[in-house]
Enzyme design. Sequence first.
Site, PDB file in Angstrom:
ATOM      1  N   LYS A  14      84.862  19.109 117.821  1.00  0.00           N
ATOM      2  CA  LYS A  14      84.130  19.049 119.094  1.00  0.00           C
ATOM      3  C   LYS A  14      85.010  18.443 120.193  1.00  0.00           C
ATOM      4  O   LYS A  14      85.145  19.022 121.261  1.00  0.00           O
ATOM      5  CB  LYS A  14      82.834  18.240 118.921  1.00  0.00           C
ATOM      6  CG  LYS A  14      81.853  18.864 117.932  1.00  0.00           C
ATOM      7  CD  LYS A  14      80.559  18.086 117.803  1.00  0.00           C
ATOM      8  CE  LYS A  14      80.702  16.711 117.187  1.00  0.00           C
ATOM      9  NZ  LYS A  14      81.097  16.714 115.768  1.00  0.00           N
ATOM     10  N   ARG A  89      71.765  13.739 118.417  1.00  0.00           N
ATOM     11  CA  ARG A  89      72.044  13.784 116.980  1.00  0.00           C
ATOM     12  C   ARG A  89      70.780  13.802 116.142  1.00  0.00           C
ATOM     13  O   ARG A  89      70.853  13.956 114.931  1.00  0.00           O
ATOM     14  CB  ARG A  89      72.893  12.589 116.565  1.00  0.00           C
ATOM     15  CG  ARG A  89      74.308  12.680 117.080  1.00  0.00           C
ATOM     16  CD  ARG A  89      75.172  11.623 116.484  1.00  0.00           C
ATOM     17  NE  ARG A  89      76.514  11.708 117.042  1.00  0.00           N
ATOM     18  CZ  ARG A  89      77.553  11.080 116.553  1.00  0.00           C
ATOM     19  NH1 ARG A  89      77.425  10.309 115.507  1.00  0.00           N
ATOM     20  NH2 ARG A  89      78.738  11.201 117.112  1.00  0.00           N
ATOM     21  N   ARG A 128      92.229  12.297 110.660  1.00  0.00           N
ATOM     22  CA  ARG A 128      92.002  11.655 111.959  1.00  0.00           C
ATOM     23  C   ARG A 128      92.142  10.130 111.849  1.00  0.00           C
ATOM     24  O   ARG A 128      92.710   9.492 112.729  1.00  0.00           O
ATOM     25  CB  ARG A 128      90.599  12.029 112.471  1.00  0.00           C
ATOM     26  CG  ARG A 128      90.280  11.488 113.828  1.00  0.00           C
ATOM     27  CD  ARG A 128      89.027  12.112 114.390  1.00  0.00           C
ATOM     28  NE  ARG A 128      87.833  11.644 113.723  1.00  0.00           N
ATOM     29  CZ  ARG A 128      86.618  12.142 113.925  1.00  0.00           C
ATOM     30  NH1 ARG A 128      86.453  13.153 114.745  1.00  0.00           N
ATOM     31  NH2 ARG A 128      85.572  11.673 113.297  1.00  0.00           N
ATOM     32  N   ARG A 134      91.719   5.215 113.436  1.00  0.00           N
ATOM     33  CA  ARG A 134      90.293   4.914 113.597  1.00  0.00           C
ATOM     34  C   ARG A 134      89.740   4.345 112.305  1.00  0.00           C
ATOM     35  O   ARG A 134      89.447   5.060 111.347  1.00  0.00           O
ATOM     36  CB  ARG A 134      89.545   6.176 114.017  1.00  0.00           C
ATOM     37  CG  ARG A 134      89.757   6.447 115.498  1.00  0.00           C
ATOM     38  CD  ARG A 134      89.259   7.769 115.985  1.00  0.00           C
ATOM     39  NE  ARG A 134      87.848   7.984 115.779  1.00  0.00           N
ATOM     40  CZ  ARG A 134      87.192   9.009 116.304  1.00  0.00           C
ATOM     41  NH1 ARG A 134      87.816   9.872 117.078  1.00  0.00           N
ATOM     42  NH2 ARG A 134      85.919   9.179 116.065  1.00  0.00           N
ATOM     43  N   ARG A 146      78.485   9.451 106.701  1.00  0.00           N
ATOM     44  CA  ARG A 146      78.465  10.235 107.937  1.00  0.00           C
ATOM     45  C   ARG A 146      78.072  11.693 107.667  1.00  0.00           C
ATOM     46  O   ARG A 146      77.310  12.289 108.429  1.00  0.00           O
ATOM     47  CB  ARG A 146      79.824  10.168 108.639  1.00  0.00           C
ATOM     48  CG  ARG A 146      80.086   8.776 109.223  1.00  0.00           C
ATOM     49  CD  ARG A 146      81.349   8.713 110.022  1.00  0.00           C
ATOM     50  NE  ARG A 146      81.201   9.519 111.232  1.00  0.00           N
ATOM     51  CZ  ARG A 146      82.218   9.900 111.981  1.00  0.00           C
ATOM     52  NH1 ARG A 146      83.450   9.553 111.670  1.00  0.00           N
ATOM     53  NH2 ARG A 146      82.017  10.626 113.059  1.00  0.00           N
TER      54      ARG A 146
END
Length: 194
Positions: A14, A89, A128, A134, A146
């Site tokens: 996204k 969400r 990522r 992160r 998640r």
Amino acid sequence: MRYFILFGPPGAGKGTHAGAIGRKYNMKHISTGELLRAEIAAGTELGKHAQELISAGSLVPDEVVEGMIENAFDTIKGYDGFLLDGFPRTLGQAKDLDRILAKRGEKVDAVISIMIPDDIVRERIRHRATVEGRADDASESTITNRINTYHTRTEPLIQFYKEAGNYYEADGYPGTIEQNQKRILDMISEKIGD
């Protein structure tokens, strides 16, 4: 004003594809994750609370996120629309967004859903976490949480937006970033127009 929602599981791309969509349609990309990370970096009370929730793989309360988004709608100028990434969400957030937009005489024009399988979600989140440092993406239990949260709380939005007649899907896998981006932009152009 046009209002697009970028939809898909964590790691679907996204954020990666939002820039190209935003440039093509002169839309301001609003990432709730980036809004929250800015609060965390600033060390605000909201940021500290958000960090605790994010570290556990949980969602930040609706009213906090909605307040930030409504503020963005009010203050950001010079665009033909907004591209929401990471919001809504949940079904409650989707209904709240409809109310926020209805007050402005607006509506959600399109939900662009980037589809990828769970095993690729895991692979991309791990990557990522390494590349961007992160920490919220680093542990397997957080990744699993998640993915499960996406399936249980966010996927029901697909039916909600299908019923509204503004839901569109594009494959975010397989292929290079450029191939996936072209597929997504072509789908938007074909289904929604330029």
